[in-house]
Design an enzyme around this catalytic site. Sequence first.
Site, PDB file in Angstrom:
ATOM      1  N   LYS A  39     -12.661 -44.056 -32.958  1.00 20.39           N
ATOM      2  CA  LYS A  39     -11.979 -45.241 -32.414  1.00 20.39           C
ATOM      3  C   LYS A  39     -10.723 -45.547 -33.228  1.00 20.39           C
ATOM      4  CE  LYS A  39     -14.790 -48.595 -34.958  1.00 20.39           C
ATOM      5  NZ  LYS A  39     -15.532 -49.836 -34.900  1.00 20.39           N
ATOM      6  N   ARG A 138     -23.779 -58.883 -33.709  1.00 19.95           N
ATOM      7  CA  ARG A 138     -22.497 -58.678 -33.042  1.00 19.95           C
ATOM      8  C   ARG A 138     -22.872 -58.353 -31.605  1.00 19.95           C
ATOM      9  NH1 ARG A 138     -18.351 -54.112 -35.253  1.00 19.95           N
ATOM     10  NH2 ARG A 138     -19.999 -52.793 -34.418  1.00 19.95           N
ATOM     11  N   HIS A 168     -26.919 -50.905 -34.743  1.00 16.46           N
ATOM     12  CA  HIS A 168     -25.845 -50.754 -35.727  1.00 16.46           C
ATOM     13  C   HIS A 168     -26.205 -51.517 -36.992  1.00 16.46           C
ATOM     14  CE1 HIS A 168     -21.919 -49.734 -37.120  1.00 16.46           C
ATOM     15  NE2 HIS A 168     -21.465 -50.969 -37.136  1.00 16.46           N
ATOM     16  N   ARG A 220     -23.826 -41.989 -36.094  1.00 17.22           N
ATOM     17  CA  ARG A 220     -22.449 -42.273 -35.701  1.00 17.22           C
ATOM     18  C   ARG A 220     -21.591 -42.520 -36.939  1.00 17.22           C
ATOM     19  NH1 ARG A 220     -25.588 -45.956 -33.564  1.00 17.22           N
ATOM     20  NH2 ARG A 220     -24.433 -47.539 -34.722  1.00 17.22           N
ATOM     21  N   TYR A 264      13.515 -60.416 -52.282  1.00 21.61           N
ATOM     22  CA  TYR A 264      13.489 -61.734 -51.655  1.00 21.61           C
ATOM     23  C   TYR A 264      12.704 -62.702 -52.526  1.00 21.61           C
ATOM     24  CZ  TYR A 264      15.066 -59.652 -47.239  1.00 21.61           C
ATOM     25  OH  TYR A 264      15.767 -59.019 -46.268  1.00 21.61           O
ATOM     26  N   CYS A 310       9.410 -55.751 -48.921  1.00 19.83           N
ATOM     27  CA  CYS A 310      10.252 -56.119 -47.770  1.00 19.83           C
ATOM     28  C   CYS A 310       9.671 -55.505 -46.490  1.00 19.83           C
ATOM     29  CB  CYS A 310      11.676 -55.603 -47.963  1.00 19.83           C
ATOM     30  SG  CYS A 310      12.401 -56.040 -49.542  1.00 19.83           S
ATOM     31  N   ASP A 312      10.873 -53.018 -44.659  1.00 20.48           N
ATOM     32  CA  ASP A 312      11.006 -51.553 -44.574  1.00 20.48           C
ATOM     33  C   ASP A 312      11.071 -50.873 -45.932  1.00 20.48           C
ATOM     34  OD1 ASP A 312      11.689 -51.997 -41.765  1.00 20.48           O
ATOM     35  OD2 ASP A 312      13.581 -52.718 -42.603  1.00 20.48           O
TER      36      ASP A 312
HETATM   37  C1  LIG Z   1     -21.181 -49.193 -33.158  1.00 22.48           C
HETATM   38  C2  LIG Z   1     -20.567 -48.485 -34.316  1.00 22.48           C
HETATM   39  N1  LIG Z   1     -21.140 -47.365 -34.755  1.00 22.48           N
HETATM   40  C3  LIG Z   1     -20.641 -46.679 -35.805  1.00 22.48           C
HETATM   41  C4  LIG Z   1     -19.522 -47.129 -36.468  1.00 22.48           C
HETATM   42  C5  LIG Z   1     -19.021 -46.364 -37.664  1.00 22.48           C
HETATM   43  O1  LIG Z   1     -19.106 -47.142 -38.830  1.00 22.48           O
HETATM   44  P1  LIG Z   1     -18.601 -46.514 -40.208  1.00 22.48           P
HETATM   45  O2  LIG Z   1     -17.119 -46.348 -40.065  1.00 22.48           O
HETATM   46  O3  LIG Z   1     -18.945 -47.527 -41.240  1.00 22.48           O
HETATM   47  O4  LIG Z   1     -19.297 -45.228 -40.362  1.00 22.48           O
HETATM   48  C6  LIG Z   1     -18.888 -48.282 -36.041  1.00 22.48           C
HETATM   49  C7  LIG Z   1     -17.714 -48.762 -36.744  1.00 22.48           C
HETATM   50  O5  LIG Z   1     -17.485 -49.904 -36.957  1.00 22.48           O
HETATM   51  C8  LIG Z   1     -19.424 -48.986 -34.932  1.00 22.48           C
HETATM   52  O6  LIG Z   1     -18.856 -50.105 -34.482  1.00 22.48           O
END
Ligand SMILES: Cc1ncc(COP(=O)(O)O)c(C=O)c1O
Length: 365
Positions: A39, A138, A168, A220, A264, A310, A312
Amino acid sequence: MAEAIHRPTWLEIDLQALLNNVNTVQSFHRERTIWPVLKANAYHHGVGPIAQTLIDAGISHFSVSNLDEAIELQQIFDTHKIDATILIFGDVLYENIALVRSNWCLTMSQLEWIKGAKEYDFSNQLHVHLEVDSGMHRRGLQTLEETKVALAELLSDERFVVDGIYTHFAVADTDVAGTEQQAAYFRDILHHLDYEFTHVHCANSNGALLDVSKECNGLRPGAIIYGIGIHPEDYQQYGIRQIASLYSSLVEVKQIKKGEHVGYGWSYQAGQDEWIGIIPIGYADGWVLGNQGRSVYIDGHYCEIIGRVCMDQMMVRLPGLMPAGVTVELFGSHIPLYQVAQELGTIDYEVVCLLDERIMRTYIK
Ligand SMILES: Cc1ncc(COP(=O)(O)O)c(C=O)c1O
């Protein structure tokens, strides 16, 4: 946006380190399917090259946050004529259901969404994974009863194919007991659902380093495959390597006199005659103002970032005259990302995810 190729500031991504990290995680979970999390443009590392490298290494299951990311990843699959599965974590709007392909899996985390979808006129078959809220609070179905009803609702409509179930973890990096508690809750839900799920998965990166998900046949991992998100001492212990290094160059070097100010707001005043260097990166690149007072690494020296960062560019104090053009490491082998994050009072996920697309990405194979 203009292509970022004419500025000497670049994020270098080591694809061998990526493979090392994925293989390491896989070696702890030999029989399990890894669903790397791609993602947010692969945590801003660039989803194209990251996905391609993982596909070449034989990975065939991926996860993303939303429909747009699935569409982008699918284009990569299509270009390379690859069959792979994508799990989408977030909700899909009913009017977009027709876009969902048969190799994508949608997350079912709300009974209301399921009931609404059943009323909706769509004809494509949807592969789905249930998400159970085991304590993160969540997304996710909240009780056994709700999960049972969700499953029954899905099974009573042949447009849905229930492929998987997951939860999760919220504290896998800090609280083993809390994570075990989440895993036990999930296990209990699984036990009470009379259904053979093809895919069962819990562990994120830190969950992958714990032995709490025996009932799972998948995981995951996100951060860990990019070499971030785990405790500093775990890098060596597990052989995980940070895959991204951020570099820039000194584009101008000058001397200022004792008592003169920099930047700045004139928030820095030279304590003596000093050499300073200008580096073309700033907060528009995601290199935030909080970096003032931190250090970058230049030719064997840690050099303090002086004055306000700054939009850039930013200024650093040099140990003496240095040639313009010399390479500057903002993070990499001399300054690990977790250190940057610690010094900024944040997490390394955020440091990389703030890095704007304006910074050129280069890939080392
Ligand atoms: C549903 C879900 N699974 C897995 C992950 C992966 O988590 P991580 O990057 O801590 O391994 C995320 C990341 O936020 C997530 O939202």
